[in-house]
Design an enzyme around this catalytic site. Structure first.
Site, PDB file in Angstrom:
ATOM      1  N   HIS A 270      -2.768  -5.611  -0.783  1.00  0.00           N
ATOM      2  CA  HIS A 270      -1.938  -4.420  -0.572  1.00  0.00           C
ATOM      3  C   HIS A 270      -0.561  -4.803  -0.002  1.00  0.00           C
ATOM      4  O   HIS A 270       0.478  -4.439  -0.560  1.00  0.00           O
ATOM      5  CB  HIS A 270      -2.667  -3.470   0.395  1.00  0.00           C
ATOM      6  CG  HIS A 270      -1.904  -2.209   0.695  1.00  0.00           C
ATOM      7  ND1 HIS A 270      -2.156  -1.018   0.065  1.00  0.00           N
ATOM      8  CD2 HIS A 270      -0.905  -1.956   1.569  1.00  0.00           C
ATOM      9  CE1 HIS A 270      -1.342  -0.078   0.520  1.00  0.00           C
ATOM     10  NE2 HIS A 270      -0.569  -0.624   1.443  1.00  0.00           N
ATOM     11  N   GLU A 271      -0.582  -5.558   1.085  1.00  0.00           N
ATOM     12  CA  GLU A 271       0.694  -5.917   1.725  1.00  0.00           C
ATOM     13  C   GLU A 271       1.498  -6.846   0.820  1.00  0.00           C
ATOM     14  O   GLU A 271       2.725  -6.770   0.775  1.00  0.00           O
ATOM     15  CB  GLU A 271       0.455  -6.554   3.091  1.00  0.00           C
ATOM     16  CG  GLU A 271      -0.287  -5.663   4.107  1.00  0.00           C
ATOM     17  CD  GLU A 271       0.345  -4.287   4.300  1.00  0.00           C
ATOM     18  OE1 GLU A 271       1.570  -4.154   4.095  1.00  0.00           O
ATOM     19  OE2 GLU A 271      -0.391  -3.332   4.644  1.00  0.00           O
ATOM     20  N   HIS A 274       3.523  -4.798  -1.489  1.00  0.00           N
ATOM     21  CA  HIS A 274       4.813  -4.431  -0.857  1.00  0.00           C
ATOM     22  C   HIS A 274       5.774  -5.626  -0.900  1.00  0.00           C
ATOM     23  O   HIS A 274       6.962  -5.477  -1.168  1.00  0.00           O
ATOM     24  CB  HIS A 274       4.591  -4.047   0.607  1.00  0.00           C
ATOM     25  CG  HIS A 274       3.978  -2.686   0.819  1.00  0.00           C
ATOM     26  ND1 HIS A 274       4.576  -1.533   0.383  1.00  0.00           N
ATOM     27  CD2 HIS A 274       2.840  -2.294   1.476  1.00  0.00           C
ATOM     28  CE1 HIS A 274       3.828  -0.480   0.749  1.00  0.00           C
ATOM     29  NE2 HIS A 274       2.761  -0.918   1.403  1.00  0.00           N
ATOM     30  N   GLU A 300       4.758   2.358  -1.734  1.00  0.00           N
ATOM     31  CA  GLU A 300       3.308   2.467  -1.658  1.00  0.00           C
ATOM     32  C   GLU A 300       2.684   2.332  -3.051  1.00  0.00           C
ATOM     33  O   GLU A 300       1.609   1.743  -3.202  1.00  0.00           O
ATOM     34  CB  GLU A 300       2.933   3.817  -1.022  1.00  0.00           C
ATOM     35  CG  GLU A 300       1.465   4.000  -0.725  1.00  0.00           C
ATOM     36  CD  GLU A 300       0.915   3.071   0.359  1.00  0.00           C
ATOM     37  OE1 GLU A 300       1.709   2.421   1.074  1.00  0.00           O
ATOM     38  OE2 GLU A 300      -0.318   2.977   0.468  1.00  0.00           O
TER      39      GLU A 300
END
Lengths: 509, 509
Positions: A270-271, A274, A300
């Protein structure tokens, strides 16, 4: 900066001023990163003061009337430049930031900043004591400050509009509601149907997996996804996040649970999602306000695209799962790819947003969004918030928090920010991710097969070309229309969910 | 800040401005710490720009004419306050910083800052190629900038005086020479005598010692010395250093060599010595310009006191050595305390300053000091520097560098700073440490016996009470006279050296 920049000295002056603000903000980000990773406990008080000082400085530099005059002087020039040129985009986006910043009195900014620190501390105590009452008076002030903040932007239809606009420019309560209401209507029965099915088995994920090996594997995964470790790094923190100091220094954090394999793996992906976005912004934007994601929801969307649409897909694990087995042979050697795929996609209505699967996740968000609006409208008193929260959980997810920590105290957002605009980006991000990936596969049907072979390069290049490189040049809506050819809708997301979970749960959704 | 502060609103205004500058400087320190510890390589370019931006900001805030007016307005008040009061000290020290800063044109500051980055890069290349020629033109410019900087402070006796004053306020070439010349005259024959003696055996230190265990042991040692790990931390870096972000967040770095036990151990104690000073500054000084060491030499004196006078003493290892043996039983189990004590105090004239023992160390410094003066005076051309360097090493230490890296390229100082004022603090620090410790033992003869029992608390309390708590309230000379009752002299250091090394080498020095 780019050599293509107009030699107009007003531009140069604008750029110099923006670089200064950018560098102060980079220092603030580093103060924050350090606080979350390596800062010794004793450093906390001075750190709070240092961040407040630098935030004030950056704000003062942004609302400097000379900056406003420069932007005025450049207005004619701007209209003669192509909309998507660096120069025009820089003037346009800076004007937006400037116009927004000058509306809010410095006194109110300072009050909000001070109040946020106090509230965050009270939240910590409230969580320790598992008692909403401790933080309730603070939240009351937060609500009042949020309303005061919103009233700095008269002309809105709904008092939450300016707060939503702050995260997702151009979005309003009306536009968000027009998506969320039909989404909720369709999601609630989908969840009910899945809950009635035979549950998937995810027990394999709850063995003991050494932290060190988990961390090494996750770093290997994000390296394969294209996250550049020469221009980034991963550290541990209580709450995972991505931050950046320049497009060549984009860092992520993660957390590891030895008894639960999913946490480190998917929070890292997830990170890194980003991070991929930030690392692949066009170098000519570096040091300017354009070097960032288009909005909270678009940022997001990329995190969720990599975490869920790719990271929880069957094809992704086709290639990665044998490698994961190699690291954890004793734990996973006898678990098949399909069993693992089922385990990481188990749907369970639960109390905690951050642990939620991708089917129920948006229900958590919509609960918070509706409660925010009700508080801002004055229809829900802060004192009634815990009860309202619990009631909505019962209605939408069929579960009821037994304690405040399991309920209204779980998310940090209202306790470090404002009330309003804090949550919609998560669900918007999920919708955007599905709509974009739908377009990706339509444009290049080979991509899913490439991913099955462990190769994400075509996907990454596509995203970089169509989205990442532009940084903040375009708004969320502009980007979505440019990329997908239509405005944001809920259909691709619902199609994605139905298709994936019908197969997983062998039922009609 | 302290409640004792006068309620004069000019004070409050002064304090607010100073806190702002302090916080910007803390951010600069963090940008630097991060660069040296965790920053990914890609971050370098933007980091340089960010540090330059914040340095410029801090400088602008310091030379703000409003600050000058405030200091003028407070002049009467200052004369009515006790000299050592927080208020008077704050005005006095700030005026000194202000007066110095406004003398130097911003243009020159910017030029110096830009040139330093370029020179540092060239130094890196020169070291790689082992060729002084690569950095020579840069150093020529550094010399000219140093002279230009000095000329901003007219009225000096020697052109190096303003540069020395920058590090060690109140010191001049004349005062430093009056110490260094007799010191050198006595040290050279002492080194010759020792070199003629039977060498001590330090082979025990060159076994394999695991990095991890070395690091853990050194952290245990500094914990026992009183370094507060709740208000500090230790990380690894290429060159060890101490930095602080507040008196409650004082960090050190170290480096570890698996094949050489001394490096991590003594560089850690050295940096912890700096750290103990900063951690024990009076809390009422936090956030003000008073919250720092009195000068470079006084700071260094504390690092050297802990590293050498305590850390390389027989008494210290009386308690610590059995613990070190416990960690490295296979390597040291059969080495006695006395053998270990001899090994860590072996005297060898060598080429590299940072590896030098405490007898020869000051000769390294005095070589650099004299060369700096000669360059500034125009008596030594940059092109002749390597030869002059090598010749002095032959004369003073009897060794000759074979390469530039072993010679004139070894220290970073001239390549990131100015020429002048860069080195004298090290030797002054050694002298101050000896003079202070002499007084300590005279005042409280129990202290060495306490140390033999592993207890440094009485020493630490003494130093905190007499030195650390005051921060920058007093100048180096004021502090030395207050603490020892006499001006700085070379006698306690020479007595210490003679006494210690006569015993170690069993010879008359």
């Amino acid at each position: 900066m780019s050599a293509s920049l107009s030699p107009n000295p007003k531009f140069t002056e604008l750029l110099n001023r923006l670089t200064e603000i950018n560098d102060i903000k980079a220092a603030i980000s580093l103060l924050h990163w350090d606080q979350a990773t390596y800062m010794p406990p004793g450093g906390a008080i001075a750190r709070g003061r240092q961040m407040a000082t630098l935030r004030r400085l950056a704000h003062e530099k942004l609302i400097d009337p000379v900056l406003g005059e420069l932007l005025e002087d450049l207005r004619t020039e701007e209209t003669h430049l192509p909309y998507n040129s660096l120069e025009a985009s820089l003037i346009r986006v800076t004007r937006r930031d400037y116009d927004r910043a000058v509306r809010v009195p410095s006194q109110l900014m300072a009050e909000i900043s001070q109040h946020q620190s106090a509230t965050y501390n009270a939240w910590g105590k409230a969580r320790e004591a598992d008692s909403f009452a401790i933080v309730q008076p603070y939240l009351q002030t937060t609500l009042e400050l949020s309303q005061e903040y919103a009233r700095c932007f008269p002309g809105y239809d709904h008092i939450a509009d300016p707060l939503i606009d702050l995260q997702d420019e151009g979005m309003t309560v009306a536009t968000v509601r027009s998506l969320f209401e039909p989404l909720r209507q369709q999601l609630v029965p989908i969840v009910e149907t899945i809950t009635a099915c035979q549950p998937l088995n995810d027990s394999y994920l709850y063995q003991i997996f050494s932290s060190k090996e988990q961390l090494e594997f996750t770093i290997g995964v994000i390296h394969c996804l294209g996250y550049d470790l020469q221009r980034g790094r991963q550290d541990k923190s209580l709450h995972p996040f991505m931050t950046k100091f320049s497009i060549d220094d984009v860092r992520i954090t993660t957390r590891v649970y030895e008894h639960h394999l999913e946490q480190a793996l998917f929070s890292t992906i997830h990170e890194a999602g980003h991070g991929l976005y930030e690392q692949r912004i066009s170098p000519e934007l570096e040091g300017t306000p354009l070097a960032g994601g288009a909005s909270s929801s678009l940022h997001e969307s990329q995190a969720r695209l990599w975490e869920n649409i790719i990271g929880r897909s069957r094809g992704f694990w086709e290639w990665f799962y044998p490698r994961l087995q190699g690291v954890f042979m004793r734990q996973l050697g006898q678990v098949t790819t399909q069993q693992f795929y089922q385990a990481i996609n188990k749907v369970t209505p639960s109390l905690i947003r951050t642990d939620a699967d991708e089917v129920t996740y948006n229900l958590h968000i919509m609960i918070r969004f509706d409660l925010e609006l009700a508080m801002l409208e004055g229809k829900l008193a802060i004192s009634d918030l815990p009860e309202a929260w619990n009631e909505r959980y019962r209605q939408d997810l069929g579960v009821i928090p037994k304690t405040d920590v399991e309920g209204v105290l779980q998310d940090v957002h209202w306790y470090v920010g404002l009330i309003g605009g804090m949550f919609q980006s998560y669900t918007l991000g999920n919708l955007i991710a599905a709509q974009i990936y739908d377009k990706v596969v339509h444009n290049d049907p080979e991509i899913p097969f490439e991913i099955e072979r462990g190769n994400v390069k075509r996907l990454l290049d596509w995203l970089q070309h169509n989205i990442y490189q532009h940084g903040r040049k375009f708004t969320t809506q502009e980007l979505i229309e440019q990329v997908t050819g239509s405005p944001l809708t809920i259909d691709p997301f619902l199609d994605y969910i139905r298709h994936k979970y019908e197969y997983l749960y062998k039922c009609k959704l």
